[in-house]
Every structure is written in structure tokens, then in C-alpha cells.
Design an enzyme around this catalytic site. Structure first.
Site, PDB file in Angstrom:
ATOM      1  N   SER A  10      43.583  43.030  37.145  1.00 55.44           N
ATOM      2  CA  SER A  10      43.454  41.312  38.065  1.00 55.44           C
ATOM      3  C   SER A  10      42.774  40.562  37.565  1.00 55.44           C
ATOM      4  O   SER A  10      40.955  41.135  37.872  1.00 55.44           O
ATOM      5  CB  SER A  10      43.097  41.729  39.300  1.00 55.44           C
ATOM      6  OG  SER A  10      44.128  42.165  40.071  1.00 55.44           O
TER       7      SER A  10
ATOM      8  N   ARG B 231      35.082  44.236  46.487  1.00 56.81           N
ATOM      9  CA  ARG B 231      35.150  43.934  45.082  1.00 56.81           C
ATOM     10  C   ARG B 231      33.082  44.186  45.114  1.00 56.81           C
ATOM     11  O   ARG B 231      32.342  43.864  44.001  1.00 56.81           O
ATOM     12  CB  ARG B 231      35.507  43.380  44.358  1.00 56.81           C
ATOM     13  CG  ARG B 231      37.042  42.972  44.396  1.00 56.81           C
ATOM     14  CD  ARG B 231      37.442  44.587  43.558  1.00 56.81           C
ATOM     15  NE  ARG B 231      38.924  45.027  44.161  1.00 56.81           N
ATOM     16  CZ  ARG B 231      39.695  44.831  45.116  1.00 56.81           C
ATOM     17  NH1 ARG B 231      39.129  45.733  46.302  1.00 56.81           N
ATOM     18  NH2 ARG B 231      40.638  44.589  45.119  1.00 56.81           N
TER      19      ARG B 231
ATOM     20  N   GLU C  92      37.322  38.320  38.721  1.00 56.62           N
ATOM     21  CA  GLU C  92      36.864  40.032  39.430  1.00 56.62           C
ATOM     22  C   GLU C  92      36.504  40.153  37.940  1.00 56.62           C
ATOM     23  O   GLU C  92      35.507  41.197  37.640  1.00 56.62           O
ATOM     24  CB  GLU C  92      38.039  40.489  39.520  1.00 56.62           C
ATOM     25  CG  GLU C  92      38.146  41.220  39.989  1.00 56.62           C
ATOM     26  CD  GLU C  92      39.161  42.327  40.907  1.00 56.62           C
ATOM     27  OE1 GLU C  92      39.242  43.149  40.462  1.00 56.62           O
ATOM     28  OE2 GLU C  92      39.404  41.658  41.640  1.00 56.62           O
TER      29      GLU C  92
END
Length: 305
Positions: A228, A177, A298
Site C-alpha cells: 500500500s 502504522r 506509507e
């Protein structure tokens, strides 16, 4: 401060219909949350985007880039800058052999469908990710064993001085990420070349259908969320930790931890950004208390809360 003169100058580049003053960001995020941006601009292509960014830099006006708004939480007080949204018109794509070249504003679902239509495999994992290509490259989005780093060949971008450049996949320095662009948000992704492989159309379709069925079964797709909520901690899964901590259904105001997938915080009762932020902090606190593991969001927090 955004003046009428600034609005007029930007309108000359993109057209008045693509410039929005005090635009509610709840209309532009998948969380359906967020106060007003001082100004939101939707350029239709690479050239317009380049012209707008150069204009803003010349006038020393702060700005941020937004794709589909699928990985962000915008504060209730909004955003005190110009939001440059790579909208639905910013989505041209073409194919040469097994390489797909696409503008940063194209949705991943559409890009995956384009690959399917050209019998190209490698992008099936991305078909259900609710974001744009630019945003996916920015954060090295991934799902079901695939990541953007696996398919990106080259990225065209504007650097901090407004000059156009290109970067190879290796130079993008992809991580979990993470990417060069996440660490240098002053750079603006314009276009990407995606390297795929020839494949069987029915097998590609079958894999996409399989992953779509898994998402419907396991994820709260019927409720507004940012996808998420937490990054995967090393050696564990965020959703499993949250579930094992007994936090499914935990609520703060209009936001709750999904009862379908504990890794998702959802806006199921008209949540504010503050509701979501407090819930995220509470989940972090309880998971750390029980497992001594610090969950990292996230979701990106943007604007004033």
C-alpha cells in the site's frame, strides 16, 4: 567512506560472504528499485547483529536496518551508509505454550505458517504481508482488521547506546502504522514474543486461504511494488479516493497507479525511484485538488534521489 579496513573488520564478525560492497538495492526491495548501498551486511543471528551494530557505533559509521525491503523506496543514487539487512538466516523461531518467540528477520508469511503448524490463531491477517517481523513491528503493520499491536507481547532490542533491552507491547506505543521504534530508528529490533491463542488448525488454514484469495483478487501481486503506497486518511480510504479522482492507470515513466487497486503504485515498466516519487506527488496533488484531503505516503523514502 567505507574503507577496506572497515570491510575486513565487519567480515570478521559475519563472514566475508555476507558483506557486499556497492550492492544494488534493487536486489533487496520489493519495488525492485534502488541504487547501490556503500556496504550491505547480512548478519545471520541476534549475536552477529549486536556485534555489527556495536562495531559500527564504535567507528561512528552511519547505518540503517533493512528487513524484506517491502515498505521502502530507495533513491536512484543509492545509500551512503552501511545497510544491515536482517536476512533469511535471521529467522529462528520457537514456541512455548501459546507464545511464539522469533527473530526479527523472519518473514511474516513463514511466521504465520509456523503458527498454523502449531495450531495457534491470531496471526492469520499477517500471512500475506510481504515483510519481516521486525519491519512489521516497526510500523505496526496490519491488514484485514488485524495489526501487530494485537499480538506483540514483548520486543527485545538494542538501544541508542548499543545495550540490549526489552519493551512490553504497551511501551511500544503502537499507533496507526507507527510505534516507538518508528520514532526512534536508532533502536534495533532483535526478537519479538508474539501472544497467540490455541485454535483449530483447519479453521486457521481456511481463514488464511480466504485472505490469500482476497489479495490475489484485489491486489497487483504480480508486479513489483512496496505494498500500500498511502496511509489511510481519517474517515476515508486512500485507494477509493484515488480511484474516484480518476487516477487508476496514471503513469510517470515506468511507474503507474495500479488498474487493479488504486492504492498501489507499481513498477510495471522498469521504473526509476524518481518516477515513483513524482507519481506519488502527482497523486497527492490531484486528490487534494478534488477532495481537499492530503494523502500521506506509507512508503518510506530512503537514500539519495
Amino acid at each position: 567512506m567505507i574503507t577496506e579496513a572497515i570491510v575486513r573488520l565487519i567480515s570478521e564478525v559475519v563472514g566475508a560472504s555476507m558483506v557486499y560492497v556497492n550492492e544494488p538495492m534493487s536486489r533487496h526491495t520489493t519495488f525492485r528499485i534502488g541504487g547501490p548501498a556503500d556496504l550491505l551486511v547480512e548478519p545471520a543471528n541476534v549475536n552477529q547483529t549486536e556485534a555489527v551494530i556495536k562495531l559500527l557505533r564504535q567507528m561512528k559509521i552511519p547505518y540503517m536496518i533493512l528487513g524484506n525491503g517491502s515498505n521502502v523506496l530507495v533513491g536512484d543514487k543509492g545509500i551512503r551508509c552501511v545497510v544491515v539487512k536482517l536476512g533469511k538466516e535471521f529467522g529462528a523461531c520457537d514456541v512455548i505454550g501459546t507464545v511464539v518467540k522469533a527473530q526479527a528477520g523472519i518473514k511474516l508469511s513463514r511466521l504465520a505458517g509456523f503458527a498454523l503448524g502449531n495450531c495457534l490463531t491470531g496471526l492469520e491477517f499477517a500471512a500475506g504481508i510481504p515483510g519481516t517481523l521486525g519491519g512489521a513491528v516497526y510500523m505496526n503493520a496490519g491488514a484485514y482488521g488485524g495489526e501487530m499491536k494485537d499480538v506483540v507481547r514483548q520486543v527485545t532490542y538494542l538501544d541508542s547506546m548499543g545495550h540490549r533491552g526489552t519493551m512490553t507491547a504497551k511501551e511500544c506505543a503502537f499507533g496507526y502504522r507507527d510505534s516507538f521504534f518508528a520514532r526512534h530508528p536508532e533502536c534495533v529490533i532483535l526478537e519479538c514474543e508474539i501472544q497467540l491463542q490455541n485454535g483449530d488448525k483447519e479453521k486457521i488454514r481456511a481463514r488464511m486461504d480466504e485472505l490469500a484469495a482476497k489479495r490475489v483478487e484485489k491486489q497487483p501481486l504480480n508486479l513489483p511494488s512496496a505494498g500500500s503506497t498511502f496511509k489511510r486518511p481519517e474517515g476515508a480510504f486512500a485507494g477509493k479516493l484515488i480511484q474516484d479522482a480518476g487516477l487508476m492507470g496514471l503513469r510517470v515513466g515506468g511507474a503507474s497507479v495500479s488498474k487493479k487497486h488504486a492504492g498501489f503504485v507499481v513498477n510495471d515498466q522498469g521504473a526509476s525511484a524518481e518516477d515513483v516519487r513524482k507519481l506519488i506527488a502527482l497523486v497527492q496533488e490531484k486528490v487534494k485538488e478534488k477532495f481537499q484531503i492530503e494523502l500521506q505516503p506509507e512508503v518510506k523514502f530512503i537514500g539519495e534521489f
